[in-house]
Design an enzyme around this catalytic site. Sequence first.
Site, PDB file in Angstrom:
ATOM      1  N   ARG A 100       0.824  -1.212   0.000  1.00  0.00           N
ATOM      2  CA  ARG A 100       0.000   0.000   0.000  1.00  0.00           C
ATOM      3  C   ARG A 100       0.860   1.265   0.000  1.00  0.00           C
ATOM      4  NH1 ARG A 100      -3.843  -0.135  -2.221  1.00  0.00           N
ATOM      5  NH2 ARG A 100      -3.062   1.738  -3.186  1.00  0.00           N
ATOM      6  N   LYS A 135       2.922  25.010  -3.150  1.00  0.00           N
ATOM      7  CA  LYS A 135       1.623  24.408  -2.797  1.00  0.00           C
ATOM      8  C   LYS A 135       1.704  22.884  -2.862  1.00  0.00           C
ATOM      9  CE  LYS A 135      -0.735  28.576  -4.322  1.00  0.00           C
ATOM     10  NZ  LYS A 135      -1.556  29.248  -5.331  1.00  0.00           N
ATOM     11  N   LYS A 167       6.072  39.409  -2.209  1.00  0.00           N
ATOM     12  CA  LYS A 167       4.670  39.383  -2.627  1.00  0.00           C
ATOM     13  C   LYS A 167       3.928  40.601  -2.106  1.00  0.00           C
ATOM     14  CE  LYS A 167       4.247  34.424  -3.129  1.00  0.00           C
ATOM     15  NZ  LYS A 167       3.368  33.275  -2.917  1.00  0.00           N
ATOM     16  N   GLU A 197       6.444  40.240  -7.013  1.00  0.00           N
ATOM     17  CA  GLU A 197       5.112  40.005  -7.583  1.00  0.00           C
ATOM     18  C   GLU A 197       4.469  41.349  -7.900  1.00  0.00           C
ATOM     19  OE1 GLU A 197       2.452  37.291  -5.383  1.00  0.00           O
ATOM     20  OE2 GLU A 197       0.901  38.804  -5.669  1.00  0.00           O
ATOM     21  N   ASP A 218       0.883  38.091 -11.602  1.00  0.00           N
ATOM     22  CA  ASP A 218      -0.112  37.187 -11.023  1.00  0.00           C
ATOM     23  C   ASP A 218      -1.507  37.490 -11.547  1.00  0.00           C
ATOM     24  OD1 ASP A 218      -0.809  35.043  -9.409  1.00  0.00           O
ATOM     25  OD2 ASP A 218      -1.417  36.359  -7.765  1.00  0.00           O
TER      26      ASP A 218
END
Lengths: 289, 289, 289, 289, 289, 289
Positions: A100, A135, A167, A197, A218
């Site tokens: 598994r 992510k 960012k 960004e 973005d």
Amino acid sequence: MRLDNGNLLAQIGEFLAEDIGRGDITTQACVPPNTKSVGFFLAKENLVLCGLEIAEAVFMSLDPDSAPLETSYHDGDEVHSGICFAVKKGYADILLAGERTALNLLQRLSGIATMTRQYVKAVEGTNARIVDTRKTTPGLRMLEKYAVTVGGGKNHRLGLDDGVLIKDNHIALAGGIKRAVEAAKASVGHLHKIEVEISNWAQLREAIEAGADAILIDNQTPEEVKKLVEMARSLNPDVLIEASGGITLENARSYAEAGVDLISVGKLTHSVRAVDISFKIQSAFAQFS
Amino acid sequence: MRLDNGNLLAQIGEFLAEDIGRGDITTQACVPPNTKSVGFFLAKENLVLCGLEIAEAVFMSLDPDSAPLETSYHDGDEVHSGICFAVKKGYADILLAGERTALNLLQRLSGIATMTRQYVKAVEGTNARIVDTRKTTPGLRMLEKYAVTVGGGKNHRLGLDDGVLIKDNHIALAGGIKRAVEAAKASVGHLHKIEVEISNWAQLREAIEAGADAILIDNQTPEEVKKLVEMARSLNPDVLIEASGGITLENARSYAEAGVDLISVGKLTHSVRAVDISFKIQSAFAQFS
Amino acid sequence: MRLDNGNLLAQIGEFLAEDIGRGDITTQACVPPNTKSVGFFLAKENLVLCGLEIAEAVFMSLDPDSAPLETSYHDGDEVHSGICFAVKKGYADILLAGERTALNLLQRLSGIATMTRQYVKAVEGTNARIVDTRKTTPGLRMLEKYAVTVGGGKNHRLGLDDGVLIKDNHIALAGGIKRAVEAAKASVGHLHKIEVEISNWAQLREAIEAGADAILIDNQTPEEVKKLVEMARSLNPDVLIEASGGITLENARSYAEAGVDLISVGKLTHSVRAVDISFKIQSAFAQFS
Amino acid sequence: MRLDNGNLLAQIGEFLAEDIGRGDITTQACVPPNTKSVGFFLAKENLVLCGLEIAEAVFMSLDPDSAPLETSYHDGDEVHSGICFAVKKGYADILLAGERTALNLLQRLSGIATMTRQYVKAVEGTNARIVDTRKTTPGLRMLEKYAVTVGGGKNHRLGLDDGVLIKDNHIALAGGIKRAVEAAKASVGHLHKIEVEISNWAQLREAIEAGADAILIDNQTPEEVKKLVEMARSLNPDVLIEASGGITLENARSYAEAGVDLISVGKLTHSVRAVDISFKIQSAFAQFS
Amino acid sequence: MRLDNGNLLAQIGEFLAEDIGRGDITTQACVPPNTKSVGFFLAKENLVLCGLEIAEAVFMSLDPDSAPLETSYHDGDEVHSGICFAVKKGYADILLAGERTALNLLQRLSGIATMTRQYVKAVEGTNARIVDTRKTTPGLRMLEKYAVTVGGGKNHRLGLDDGVLIKDNHIALAGGIKRAVEAAKASVGHLHKIEVEISNWAQLREAIEAGADAILIDNQTPEEVKKLVEMARSLNPDVLIEASGGITLENARSYAEAGVDLISVGKLTHSVRAVDISFKIQSAFAQFS
Amino acid sequence: MRLDNGNLLAQIGEFLAEDIGRGDITTQACVPPNTKSVGFFLAKENLVLCGLEIAEAVFMSLDPDSAPLETSYHDGDEVHSGICFAVKKGYADILLAGERTALNLLQRLSGIATMTRQYVKAVEGTNARIVDTRKTTPGLRMLEKYAVTVGGGKNHRLGLDDGVLIKDNHIALAGGIKRAVEAAKASVGHLHKIEVEISNWAQLREAIEAGADAILIDNQTPEEVKKLVEMARSLNPDVLIEASGGITLENARSYAEAGVDLISVGKLTHSVRAVDISFKIQSAFAQFS
């Protein structure tokens, strides 16, 4: 990317412990000890294979004396549905205990490699490279980023320490793009580039004038991106440009043709579909090892 | 299922280390130390929320003195797109360091809960329960199985030690269903029931006559399942019956109406789509503690 | 650089275990339990202080309920010989158990900060920055690199994953500078710059033409360095230039005036002289908490 | 002292992780996989060698299948400048990944052994033994104490649990030497001797009369030490006497000739100068295994 | 001996994990969350109490916010059958999760303390001290040795590094008692005494003449021991003498009266009878915190 | 039960560290390195052997290259007093370092197996099985439960997650047997049976009517048990019945003859008497490997 076998083994030990707990009670009850057996890995759909070394490590972790996985495939190969791509010989209780965990890893990583390959093919012939994001599934980042490279993609930052990406949150907290970029240049090591960004022309200009080495555009349409790329190149022809946000297999090529260097795709790792692989175990009558 | 906070914190520490590495160099460069800030969690699509306690643990792990997450929602609540479902106050560098890990967990677990809820609703009104499988992401089994319960599903075995499930491989290696079931009864603790995977009527009969407590019918059509359920009940009205293999949102109800007790769905955990959640951070001008 | 308190505490726990083993048998025998006491940290020579937070963490690790270290100094402050720069109140057995570990860390890190400050002052007014190397004490890299920043220096790579530095060994194994630089550009993430170690003009030219972002000039006289810097700037005015090898407090300024951007000094961390600090403990008659 | 290989390997794994992080990106980019190579360790100054087994363990930790280090030297041998004292064959990426960690350990430990040997020679022919202190680098105590024995010194306490040494702080907190010694005799195991730090004749008398087995004379001139030694021997001819504080290579012999049994030298481990050792790697054209 | 709380908590975390595994499924099913309750510890026989701090740590490990154990007893107190010696308030699921681990420790450690106290009383008024051995339960040595001191005994070596005890195996392998003792004196730190196991007069003489500080007389009758003690004292009046082997509650006093300093009793830790303690939990209707 | 070698080795590493600490100073001083030797394990009383594999793992953990234990016995064999049941060849320092840990485990586990065998024989010919409890030594549960199976007993729950056992505390907190059983059925996985502790006829009836699969009769006389068994079987002939509380070797058969399926005996693991085993080491003159 090359896998770090030391870490891999430690991690696989934890994965196996998670699944096996205090012991595989079904196998201990039903299968005689020392039953020699053979397990066959079968692709149940077309896929880009990823994780052979990892599946092997699962079984080796359970029995370091078992025979190596037999295969003529390598990570990155395309395997057609119905193909048996690898064979593992070993004691039945070992194969059942590792089954598994091996499949869970193989199916997931091959799923990532398969999807990445589709994106890479979608932008083939352009200058754009498909890159991943942070992510990833907690605990599996290095494996998932490895799968992206196996699929033909490149890795973006491996972690928060692996590059400067300023960012919107940082810009707001720093008091503007110019101050953020200058602070970054003064603070980080001399081997790091600085990416910012932006979401409009004014920000892009401020970032490049402050000395940003790379720009992340973005959530813009391909048309918007194209305009921003041209403006950026006119200010600094060497600046790297990345597009992100809402990239799909359908629109990826439009972004690539807008002239960006990098297209980052979160779903490569955050929304993986496991490809279908089975593992069939047979008793082995002949001696092995 | 209740979460084990001890394990959770250890694991979250590892997840954070994976993402942060030697430090969040962007934030350390751009954001002044001790900047007070507020972060807002926003649902960007309709979702079943899962992971509030876990997101909280991420930030607490970074700063045990920070204020608790502010929220009026609970795991299992349905949250509509556009809703801010939780607010976290704290130092900006803490919020930025935890952001990605918190989101990666929240998005994945809410994705599982959301999909599970869909399946649960699909079989509403029948006797069938939706259960998960061991096809979970290595390292995340307990969290993912928790998300399944949050979505309204039940858990199948938590690991190989958590129940006896005699599959085709075991049957072949044991020399038949009868021998496998008898061996299991003699070996495992008296509090364990015994489930046997079957694919036809002869196997089903052999399993029930050998004393199996539960039957897993794998990869059959709803019609086949219905027939097998009736036959099984005629032999032992108390036997538990589970269907698995190829279950979709579309056909789940047919299986439920075939009279099974349990429907196991691998994709609940092996092919998760992360739901879209964002985290917006603002500087806080007012004092908080 | 900011210290990572999570890691720090884990590491300090190991340091204390190394020193305390199965228990401080002298103190357990001689000092009554719960004896309140006060410890005074004294500089026995002029020094640049480094490690206050770390010394504090040593005692907190032993007794999380003890009072914080009392001090009006900060890491980076110059402390004169004879000054008591910090006071720790707590149970005598805690202070005695932590004394040696706290001092071993404080003395070593302040030694690094003190030497770094001397180098920084030696090149004051030039454009050159003093940087460290990977020649740190195994197990203490982050603490030692922190001490370098406290002394006013900057950090070079934190590890092999933190930047591309192509050295003679790599060049030989890659088949030349050009091939090495090109391979690096194709392989590493887009946020990494590429530095190449050179020792003559031909190498320098090849490196810059291949697109190296930074050049490391190893083991050359200041005069040679000056010539190479001029040649390099004529090819690419933006290229970063680092000098290393045989740098002393006496010749550091000559290298700085040769026009380099960075001067790396191995002995900052590989040959530290511990500065002299003592810790005197007195019984406290008055109540404290 | 013999090294504990189990602990050593665990620790070296951590040292390597500290340096390598997520991977040696330069070598992965520039050096083809499976490049066979040879590395040569060269002494760049005269030194007492220490750490061969440890350097070996570094590479073995990275590749357990690599060939053993080739050397005709042993720890403790004096190696002259210019000598290649060991050769390591293996894959280039393994040698490059282990190079810095191996050198950082070899250079430091050989530095300790070299300095220790100088002190040992300085007191040759007297009854005094050179001993180390607990002023070691946190995390490296056992390795550094091993290096002291390789240099010809002896080890003082390995930790706070390894012997009773009643210092001024203990005396003050216990309420006098007599009470401290008696408490220690009543408390510690019957196999432990008891040492007391004294700084004058009255303390020395009290300590010996209370039954101290050993006396530590701290921070006295050789002349003072001589007088105290004679007084001590007149009270108990078997008492062990140790001198510490301000011992240098120049004055060590005077202390030895004052009749002490032990001279403890903190700088052996707290202010080490790394000796200069280089590691040159060449591609290997011939087959090796 | 004082307990090391840091280690204790880590260890207790492992003990709890061993018992709880993936969760207390009975309590999670049957007991509502946040049910306030009170647990009463009752002695079911006369006993010497040991482990209050440890039982407390079990519950604190599960819920750091729970109220401290309420008790007016201390480790070492004799508790009569029927007495409730401690009360723990907390959430019912916490009390139920910790119950078995707390009792397993309390019952075992109190068993050791109770038996030790009996031996100590048996030799009361003589000069002999009851000491333990290294025949402890693997993993519990420090706790068991603590229980011995709580019962009034003393600790022999805590481990192989905690003292020199030359046994028959060492003597044979070293080539005689004289060579073994001399080698030990040359090798171990100056704060260690040297004990030699002997079984006849010739060995005893050789050991004392070689400078042994302590003698272990193994497996002799009290009469034999008496003779050997006298002979030993005539050679060195200060030598420590320990008897071991076949010591029972009945004959312990005879050994003590034979004049030995120490009597070591393996069964104190290798054959413990758990004393009977119960833990009764009631729901609490009133508020507590 | 089969032992999990992975966990076993990790645990044995900790046991050895506990005993060896910083090194076996006696052996390092007295025994020349690389002395080849042979160790003989001798039964000093009649016993049921348990732990051969574990003793072997102790020495393998210290020297993976040493020869396997030589023995013709297996766990579960009865060994007579005076028999040498196993021989271990290896370096003397390895044998001496592992001796105590190996013996401590062998003696304890064989003690458990020996006592279990006595209970099993006492009920021979009846339908009752001897089972253990969760009253095991913290840290050794799996080893101790393994020893019970070696002695011929069966294992009750391995931990709180391994089965539902509703005791008096749960019943009180849940609000009655019926509510507790129903809650358990709704909550736990479908492969778990549910056992209820009862002490009288009314409880027994309520438990069985609520659907309990198994009944635990606590602290009743054999006569009472017999009556309750008959009543239970009349309600549900398939219900499993366990007796516990106050079971001795003398009365075990009476309980068995009362018709129960299971008799649980806490003292099998909570009050073990270590059987007497010695390990004699001799120098080996002949070569071995």
